[in-house]
Enzyme design. Structure first.
Site, mmCIF file in Angstrom:
data_model
loop_
_atom_site.group_PDB
_atom_site.id
_atom_site.type_symbol
_atom_site.label_atom_id
_atom_site.label_comp_id
_atom_site.label_asym_id
_atom_site.label_seq_id
_atom_site.Cartn_x
_atom_site.Cartn_y
_atom_site.Cartn_z
ATOM 1 N N ILE A 193 0.891 -1.164 0.000
ATOM 2 C CA ILE A 193 0.000 0.000 0.000
ATOM 3 C C ILE A 193 0.927 1.212 0.000
ATOM 4 O O ILE A 193 1.644 1.464 0.963
ATOM 5 C CB ILE A 193 -0.927 0.018 1.234
ATOM 6 C CG1 ILE A 193 -1.841 -1.206 1.212
ATOM 7 C CG2 ILE A 193 -1.748 1.307 1.248
ATOM 8 C CD1 ILE A 193 -2.749 -1.318 2.421
ATOM 9 N N PRO A 194 0.957 1.941 -1.120
ATOM 10 C CA PRO A 194 2.062 2.868 -1.350
ATOM 11 C C PRO A 194 1.938 4.184 -0.581
ATOM 12 O O PRO A 194 1.729 5.249 -1.170
ATOM 13 C CB PRO A 194 1.998 3.090 -2.863
ATOM 14 C CG PRO A 194 0.553 2.916 -3.194
ATOM 15 C CD PRO A 194 0.010 1.893 -2.240
ATOM 16 N N CYS A 195 2.111 4.128 0.721
ATOM 17 C CA CYS A 195 2.052 5.353 1.509
ATOM 18 C C CYS A 195 3.231 6.261 1.161
ATOM 19 O O CYS A 195 3.189 7.462 1.445
ATOM 20 C CB CYS A 195 2.003 5.043 3.003
ATOM 21 S SG CYS A 195 3.364 4.035 3.573
ATOM 22 N N HIS A 196 4.267 5.679 0.536
ATOM 23 C CA HIS A 196 5.410 6.526 0.148
ATOM 24 C C HIS A 196 5.028 7.497 -0.965
ATOM 25 O O HIS A 196 5.772 8.425 -1.251
ATOM 26 C CB HIS A 196 6.594 5.640 -0.284
ATOM 27 C CG HIS A 196 6.288 4.725 -1.425
ATOM 28 N ND1 HIS A 196 5.723 3.483 -1.243
ATOM 29 C CD2 HIS A 196 6.440 4.871 -2.775
ATOM 30 C CE1 HIS A 196 5.564 2.893 -2.434
ATOM 31 N NE2 HIS A 196 5.973 3.718 -3.373
#
Lengths: 232, 175
Positions: A193-196
């Site tokens: 889950i690309p929180c970056h």
């Protein structure tokens, strides 16, 4: 005397005194309303439904495995029969297992087989051979608000970024940018889950709780073709 | 890895009495069953934090009491919103003494039980119908055993005055 009789009758009825006492209308009425036990068949059905509800809630076995070398350092992933549950690259294997087990009320078993698909996809992604993940997610460790935030983050395509404020707006909570930041900071599945891909509204990197903090965040963005000059 | 594996036993041991308790509190079988699930889900989530020496039965009763109070509040709000539907929302056929039509007096008595403060209603039911000692009821209600006892008797006193305030029209026995 009448009052005393009544009080002792109440005590007997309540089970606080021995003896026999006549029931008045009130006590008789209460017994008619309340004394019935649950119907055995209904109680049995209810018992079974509770078990079913808990089976849905309770974790089956949880498996984990690691990538000992990756561009972001040693990386651990845990999976259940529902999907990938946790990913961590902040510490050691013992820390990973020690943190997860009590939260999941389950023991974790190492299984290269069960965690293999997730690790393979992660490896391919980190090597630039894969652009998106195709893994079922098990988000049992999140609550409703965080789940909404994570689902919104999941929709940011590779190579793009969004701000905390944009995510907040997207989930209909435009004033909750700070809470969005916190929810992403506790993302149980970073990278997947690309929180970056979520940055501060001034365009700075904001925070990142993975190993090496925002440097890792920048490295992941770079891998996805987002050029970012970070300052620290 | 912790004591969680025997949690299923708590369901088998206590779900029947808890269902009876919730039904007595809420006077509605479906609501009681929904609450029962809620009780065990909450208990399950908190189980790993429960001290090993804790009285699990009393702990479940405490959760059940709190869940019922919440359900009670929700029902009150819903009834206020949907007042005309109130009669349908509470199906009289699904109440405790299933299948038996309640006399007018019993309907009034149930309304009086419903009008009791939650703590008094719970204390009375826990003592008389669940058969618990005041030493157990106190912690369930978050008070001393003496206060638990006082609440049970206050419930009776209040019921008597509630029933006396609107005497039977048929000239039947006094309450």
């Amino acid at each position: 005397m009448v009052r005393q009789d009544r009080e002792s009758a109440l005590s007997v009825w309540m089970g606080d005194a021995e003896g026999a006492a006549p029931l008045n209308n009130l006590l008789r009425g209460l017994d008619r309303l309340l004394a019935a036990e649950a119907d055995p068949a209904a109680a049995e059905a209810a018992r079974r439904r509770v078990h079913q509800a808990l089976d849905a809630e309770a974790p089956g076995p949880i498996y984990y495995d690691s990538l000992s070398t990756s561009p972001v350092g040693p990386l651990y992933v845990a999976v259940s029969d529902r999907g990938v549950l946790a990913l961590d690259f902040t510490g050691s294997e013992a820390e990973f297992v020690g943190r997860l087990a009590p939260r999941l009320r389950a023991s974790l078993r190492r299984s290269a087989d069960k965690a293999g698909e997730a690790l393979e996809q992660l490896q391919a992604y980190l090597a630039g051979r894969r652009t998106a993940f195709d893994l079922p997610l098990d988000l049992r460790m999140t609550r409703e608000f965080q789940r909404q935030v994570l689902m919104a983050a999941l929709k940011i395509p590779r190579g793009s970024v969004a701000t905390y404020g944009q995510i907040a707006s997207r989930i209909g909570r435009p004033r909750a940018a700070r809470a969005v930041g916190q929810a992403l900071g506790h993302n149980p599945l970073p990278i997947i889950i690309p929180c970056h891909r979520v940055l501060a509204s001034d365009g700075s990197l904001g925070g990142y709780s993975g190993r090496d903090g925002v440097r890792t965040k920048a490295r992941l963005l770079e891998l996805e073709g987002v050029r970012y000059d970070w300052h620290w | 890895m912790d004591s969680a594996p025997d949690f299923g036993g708590l369901i088998d041991l206590h779900s029947s009495e808890l269902l009876a308790y919730l039904t007595r509190l809420l006077d509605e079988r479906q609501a009681a069953e929904d609450c029962l699930q809620d009780v065990y889900l909450r208990a399950y989530r908190a189980y790993s934090r429960l001290p090993a020496e804790a009285n699990r039965r009393a702990w479940l009763y405490r959760i059940a009491t709190n869940v019922a109070r919440t359900a009670w509040g929700r029902r009150g709000r819903e009834a206020a919103r949907a007042a005309p539907l109130d009669d349908e929302a509470r199906d009289p056929a699904a109440t405790v003494e299933d299948g038996l039509e309640r006399s007018e007096q019993l309907v009034r008595l149930r309304a009086a039980v419903d009008a009791l403060p939650h703590k008094q209603r719970a204390a009375l039911i826990l003592r008389r119908y669940q058969g618990l000692a005041y030493e157990a009821i106190g912690p369930i209600l978050g008070c001393s055993p003496e206060a638990a006892r006082a609440n049970a008797y206050q419930a009776l006193k209040r019921l008597r005055s509630l029933m006396a305030a609107a005497p039977a029209e048929d000239g039947g026995e006094s309450w």
